[in-house]
Design a protein around this motif. Structure first.
Motif, PDB file in Angstrom:
ATOM      1  N   ALA A   1      50.984  -5.414 -54.674  1.00 32.51           N
ATOM      2  CA  ALA A   1      52.059  -5.700 -55.631  1.00 32.51           C
ATOM      3  C   ALA A   1      51.510  -6.377 -56.878  1.00 32.51           C
ATOM      4  N   THR A   2      50.427  -7.120 -56.734  1.00 34.68           N
ATOM      5  CA  THR A   2      49.843  -7.820 -57.881  1.00 34.68           C
ATOM      6  C   THR A   2      49.107  -6.866 -58.817  1.00 34.68           C
ATOM      7  N   LEU A   3      48.929  -5.614 -58.396  1.00 33.64           N
ATOM      8  CA  LEU A   3      48.246  -4.622 -59.218  1.00 33.64           C
ATOM      9  C   LEU A   3      49.211  -3.822 -60.088  1.00 33.64           C
ATOM     10  N   ILE A   4      50.504  -3.954 -59.816  1.00 32.79           N
ATOM     11  CA  ILE A   4      51.514  -3.124 -60.478  1.00 32.79           C
ATOM     12  C   ILE A   4      52.367  -3.989 -61.396  1.00 32.79           C
ATOM     13  N   ASP A   5      52.458  -3.600 -62.677  1.00 30.33           N
ATOM     14  CA  ASP A   5      53.291  -4.418 -63.564  1.00 30.33           C
ATOM     15  C   ASP A   5      54.637  -3.789 -63.884  1.00 30.33           C
ATOM     16  N   TRP A   6      54.802  -2.481 -63.682  1.00 25.72           N
ATOM     17  CA  TRP A   6      56.147  -1.910 -63.796  1.00 25.72           C
ATOM     18  C   TRP A   6      56.228  -0.572 -63.076  1.00 25.72           C
ATOM     19  N   ILE A   7      57.461  -0.241 -62.685  1.00 22.18           N
ATOM     20  CA  ILE A   7      57.745   1.072 -62.124  1.00 22.18           C
ATOM     21  C   ILE A   7      58.999   1.617 -62.789  1.00 22.18           C
ATOM     22  N   GLU A   8      59.122   2.925 -62.773  1.00 21.95           N
ATOM     23  CA  GLU A   8      60.332   3.589 -63.261  1.00 21.95           C
ATOM     24  C   GLU A   8      60.816   4.512 -62.152  1.00 21.95           C
ATOM     25  N   GLY A   9      61.865   4.084 -61.468  1.00 19.33           N
ATOM     26  CA  GLY A   9      62.365   4.842 -60.328  1.00 19.33           C
ATOM     27  C   GLY A   9      62.543   3.932 -59.127  1.00 19.33           C
ATOM     28  N   CYS A  10      62.618   4.544 -57.959  1.00 20.17           N
ATOM     29  CA  CYS A  10      62.911   3.826 -56.717  1.00 20.17           C
ATOM     30  C   CYS A  10      61.674   3.101 -56.178  1.00 20.17           C
ATOM     31  N   TYR A  11      61.799   1.788 -55.992  1.00 21.70           N
ATOM     32  CA  TYR A  11      60.718   0.989 -55.397  1.00 21.70           C
ATOM     33  C   TYR A  11      60.419   1.459 -53.976  1.00 21.70           C
ATOM     34  N   PHE A  12      61.468   1.703 -53.179  1.00 23.42           N
ATOM     35  CA  PHE A  12      61.269   2.074 -51.774  1.00 23.42           C
ATOM     36  C   PHE A  12      60.572   3.427 -51.647  1.00 23.42           C
ATOM     37  N   ASN A  13      60.724   4.272 -52.653  1.00 25.81           N
ATOM     38  CA  ASN A  13      60.005   5.533 -52.696  1.00 25.81           C
ATOM     39  C   ASN A  13      58.495   5.282 -52.708  1.00 25.81           C
ATOM     40  N   VAL A  14      58.077   4.257 -53.452  1.00 29.55           N
ATOM     41  CA  VAL A  14      56.644   3.929 -53.527  1.00 29.55           C
ATOM     42  C   VAL A  14      56.166   3.365 -52.196  1.00 29.55           C
ATOM     43  N   VAL A  15      57.013   2.618 -51.519  1.00 34.22           N
ATOM     44  CA  VAL A  15      56.657   2.087 -50.195  1.00 34.22           C
ATOM     45  C   VAL A  15      56.527   3.226 -49.186  1.00 34.22           C
ATOM     46  N   GLY A  16      57.350   4.285 -49.348  1.00 30.75           N
ATOM     47  CA  GLY A  16      57.207   5.445 -48.468  1.00 30.75           C
ATOM     48  C   GLY A  16      58.474   6.044 -47.920  1.00 30.75           C
ATOM     49  N   LEU A  17      59.647   5.465 -48.248  1.00 34.12           N
ATOM     50  CA  LEU A  17      60.895   6.035 -47.750  1.00 34.12           C
ATOM     51  C   LEU A  17      62.026   5.693 -48.726  1.00 34.12           C
ATOM     52  N   PRO A  18      62.416   6.639 -49.583  1.00 37.67           N
ATOM     53  CA  PRO A  18      63.469   6.367 -50.573  1.00 37.67           C
ATOM     54  C   PRO A  18      64.830   6.223 -49.889  1.00 37.67           C
ATOM     55  N   LEU A  19      65.306   4.997 -49.783  1.00 40.69           N
ATOM     56  CA  LEU A  19      66.466   4.709 -48.935  1.00 40.69           C
ATOM     57  C   LEU A  19      67.775   5.274 -49.466  1.00 40.69           C
ATOM     58  N   ALA A  20      68.037   5.159 -50.764  1.00 41.18           N
ATOM     59  CA  ALA A  20      69.291   5.706 -51.299  1.00 41.18           C
ATOM     60  C   ALA A  20      69.314   7.221 -51.114  1.00 41.18           C
ATOM     61  N   PHE A  21      68.181   7.838 -51.335  1.00 41.46           N
ATOM     62  CA  PHE A  21      68.057   9.287 -51.142  1.00 41.46           C
ATOM     63  C   PHE A  21      68.272   9.655 -49.666  1.00 41.46           C
ATOM     64  N   LEU A  22      67.664   8.878 -48.765  1.00 44.19           N
ATOM     65  CA  LEU A  22      67.823   9.139 -47.330  1.00 44.19           C
ATOM     66  C   LEU A  22      69.280   9.000 -46.911  1.00 44.19           C
ATOM     67  N   ARG A  23      69.974   7.991 -47.466  1.00 46.17           N
ATOM     68  CA  ARG A  23      71.399   7.821 -47.138  1.00 46.17           C
ATOM     69  C   ARG A  23      72.194   9.073 -47.488  1.00 46.17           C
ATOM     70  N   GLU A  24      71.899   9.658 -48.646  1.00 43.11           N
ATOM     71  CA  GLU A  24      72.600  10.876 -49.056  1.00 43.11           C
ATOM     72  C   GLU A  24      72.261  12.047 -48.143  1.00 43.11           C
ATOM     73  N   GLU A  25      71.010  12.160 -47.743  1.00 41.33           N
ATOM     74  CA  GLU A  25      70.603  13.252 -46.861  1.00 41.33           C
ATOM     75  C   GLU A  25      71.242  13.115 -45.478  1.00 41.33           C
ATOM     76  N   LEU A  26      71.316  11.874 -44.961  1.00 41.02           N
ATOM     77  CA  LEU A  26      71.977  11.649 -43.672  1.00 41.02           C
ATOM     78  C   LEU A  26      73.464  11.994 -43.759  1.00 41.02           C
ATOM     79  N   LYS A  27      74.059  11.692 -44.897  1.00 40.99           N
ATOM     80  CA  LYS A  27      75.478  11.998 -45.082  1.00 40.99           C
ATOM     81  C   LYS A  27      75.728  13.491 -44.937  1.00 40.99           C
ATOM     82  N   LYS A  28      74.791  14.321 -45.411  1.00 35.20           N
ATOM     83  CA  LYS A  28      74.915  15.784 -45.302  1.00 35.20           C
ATOM     84  C   LYS A  28      74.963  16.215 -43.838  1.00 35.20           C
ATOM     85  N   LEU A  29      74.380  15.393 -42.950  1.00 36.45           N
ATOM     86  CA  LEU A  29      74.376  15.716 -41.518  1.00 36.45           C
ATOM     87  C   LEU A  29      75.458  14.945 -40.766  1.00 36.45           C
TER      88      LEU A  29
END
Length: 195
Positions: free
Chosen positions: A162-190
């Motif tokens: 985290a100390t190597l990154i000074d900004w991001i544009e987009g979903c933080y959780f996507n960088v960690v490895g699992l975009p949560l808001a996106f996953l919520r929408e995909e689960l809703k489809k099921l």
């Protein structure tokens, strides 16, 4: 509060993905996937991460008969070149040397298989990330922590990286490895509603 759910299986042994999925209040099992993670030179980064995520989910679906299987994969892209997990410390040093002071893009693909009807949904998210300028000694010290060794792009934004990154544009959780808001929408489809 989440509604009662069918069985959910996370096709990943990643402790980061396990923690993120747990943060949604979902009950789930973890089944490590043994899927081939070879990246295709003929697919775009977004197509690659969706294909890899689907491969992981399909590999676990071979021995599961019910529930919803979630596969995920994350890659780092610098100037159209995919940077996966480093082979060794030298490779990690090389990747970080190339990323330092520059913008790269992190792609995470998510694929879900509903075992009740074999329905598949998949998609991806991308996030722009800027890494601060770093000297060789700083990179060597970070590599020596061991943190980069199992991470796409050789850093962990949720850790010391985290100390190597000074900004991001987009979903933080996507960088960690699992975009949560996106996953919520995909689960809703099921038919699974988290909210």
């Amino acid at each position: 509060m989440t509604e009662p759910l069918r069985k959910i299986i996370l096709a990943s042994s990643s402790p980061r993905r396990k923690e993120l999925l747990g943060n949604l209040g979902l009950q789930f099992e973890v089944e490590a996937s043994d899927a081939d993670e070879t990246i295709s030179d003929f697919l775009s980064p977004s197509e690659n991460v969706m294909e890899l995520a689907l491969r992981k989910a399909k590999a676990v679906s071979q021995w599961k008969r019910e529930g919803i299987i979630i596969g995920a994969d994350t890659i780092v892209v610098l100037e159209n070149e995919i940077l996966g997990k480093p082979r060794d410390q030298e490779d990690a040093f090389s990747m970080l040397t190339r990323l330092q002071g520059r913008i790269h893009v992190v792609y995470s693909g998510v694929a879900l298989i509903d075992m009740d009807n074999q329905k598949e949904v998949k998609g991806f998210q991308s996030t722009k990330v800027h890494m601060v300028p770093l000297g060789s000694e700083e990179i060597k010290r970070y590599v020596a922590t061991g943190e980069p060794m199992d991470k796409a792009g050789s850093y962990a934004i949720q850790g010391m990286g985290a100390t190597l990154i000074d900004w991001i544009e987009g979903c933080y959780f996507n960088v960690v490895g699992l975009p949560l808001a996106f996953l919520r929408e995909e689960l809703k489809k099921l038919g699974i509603r988290i909210l």
